[in-house]
Write a protein that holds these residues in place. Structure first.
Motif, mmCIF file in Angstrom:
data_model
loop_
_atom_site.group_PDB
_atom_site.id
_atom_site.type_symbol
_atom_site.label_atom_id
_atom_site.label_comp_id
_atom_site.label_asym_id
_atom_site.label_seq_id
_atom_site.Cartn_x
_atom_site.Cartn_y
_atom_site.Cartn_z
ATOM 1 N N GLY A 13 0.806 -1.207 0.000
ATOM 2 C CA GLY A 13 0.000 0.000 0.000
ATOM 3 C C GLY A 13 0.843 1.264 0.000
ATOM 4 N N SER A 14 0.185 2.404 0.011
ATOM 5 C CA SER A 14 0.880 3.700 -0.003
ATOM 6 C C SER A 14 1.696 3.937 1.259
ATOM 7 C CB SER A 14 -0.128 4.838 -0.198
ATOM 8 O OG SER A 14 -1.062 4.838 0.879
ATOM 9 N N THR A 22 -2.484 -10.603 -0.148
ATOM 10 C CA THR A 22 -2.145 -10.443 -1.563
ATOM 11 C C THR A 22 -0.989 -11.311 -1.999
ATOM 12 O OG1 THR A 22 -0.624 -8.592 -1.161
ATOM 13 C CG2 THR A 22 -2.941 -8.040 -1.597
ATOM 14 N N LEU A 39 -2.521 -4.595 -9.162
ATOM 15 C CA LEU A 39 -2.465 -3.147 -9.369
ATOM 16 C C LEU A 39 -3.820 -2.555 -9.765
ATOM 17 C CD1 LEU A 39 1.006 -2.884 -11.076
ATOM 18 C CD2 LEU A 39 0.394 -2.067 -8.780
ATOM 19 N N ALA A 40 -4.762 -3.394 -10.142
ATOM 20 C CA ALA A 40 -6.117 -2.913 -10.432
ATOM 21 C C ALA A 40 -6.873 -2.575 -9.151
ATOM 22 C CB ALA A 40 -6.889 -3.967 -11.231
ATOM 23 N N ARG A 41 -6.353 -3.042 -8.027
ATOM 24 C CA ARG A 41 -6.988 -2.773 -6.729
ATOM 25 C C ARG A 41 -6.515 -1.417 -6.209
ATOM 26 N NH1 ARG A 41 -6.159 -8.252 -3.333
ATOM 27 N NH2 ARG A 41 -6.780 -6.791 -1.700
ATOM 28 N N PRO A 42 -7.417 -0.533 -5.807
ATOM 29 C CA PRO A 42 -7.043 0.826 -5.405
ATOM 30 C C PRO A 42 -6.148 0.885 -4.165
ATOM 31 C CG PRO A 42 -9.372 0.440 -4.965
ATOM 32 C CD PRO A 42 -8.871 -0.749 -5.734
ATOM 33 N N GLU A 43 -6.213 -0.106 -3.295
ATOM 34 C CA GLU A 43 -5.399 -0.072 -2.074
ATOM 35 C C GLU A 43 -3.958 -0.526 -2.301
ATOM 36 O OE1 GLU A 43 -7.337 -4.226 -1.812
ATOM 37 O OE2 GLU A 43 -7.716 -2.306 -2.782
ATOM 38 N N ASP A 45 -0.418 0.046 -4.177
ATOM 39 C CA ASP A 45 0.380 1.043 -4.904
ATOM 40 C C ASP A 45 1.474 0.425 -5.761
ATOM 41 O OD1 ASP A 45 -1.139 3.001 -3.771
ATOM 42 O OD2 ASP A 45 0.536 4.140 -2.989
ATOM 43 N N GLU A 62 5.392 -1.183 -10.724
ATOM 44 C CA GLU A 62 4.533 -0.037 -10.416
ATOM 45 C C GLU A 62 3.568 0.202 -11.572
ATOM 46 O OE1 GLU A 62 7.196 3.234 -9.757
ATOM 47 O OE2 GLU A 62 8.012 2.333 -7.951
ATOM 48 N N ARG A 63 2.541 0.964 -11.294
ATOM 49 C CA ARG A 63 1.641 1.391 -12.374
ATOM 50 C C ARG A 63 2.437 2.275 -13.315
ATOM 51 N NH1 ARG A 63 -1.457 1.804 -7.854
ATOM 52 N NH2 ARG A 63 -3.280 0.466 -7.861
#
Length: 64
Positions: A13-14, A22, A39-43, A45, A62-63
């Protein structure tokens, strides 16, 4: 890298902490798909790829 039959793929996470639940031992050929799903999951990073044998860090995804 990527000579092993599988690796641990795990989301973070961030706050730079593991997003529990995960981590999964993932066949080498499925790493990209697993990372994309995480990475499609918002939580999540970023994703670590680690050795499935001794947990050594291999790379960060990373995205982009």
């Amino acid at each position: 890298m990527l000579e092993s039959p599988d690796y641990i793929v795990r989301g973070y996470g961030s706050d730079n902490r593991i997003v529990y639940g995960t981590g999964a031992v993932t066949p080498t050929g499925r790493i990209a798909a697993r990372a994309q799903d995480l990475l499609a999951r918002p939580e999540i990073d970023y994703v670590h790829v680690r050795s499935a044998r001794n947990n050594c860090y291999q790379c960060r995804i990373e995205r982009g």
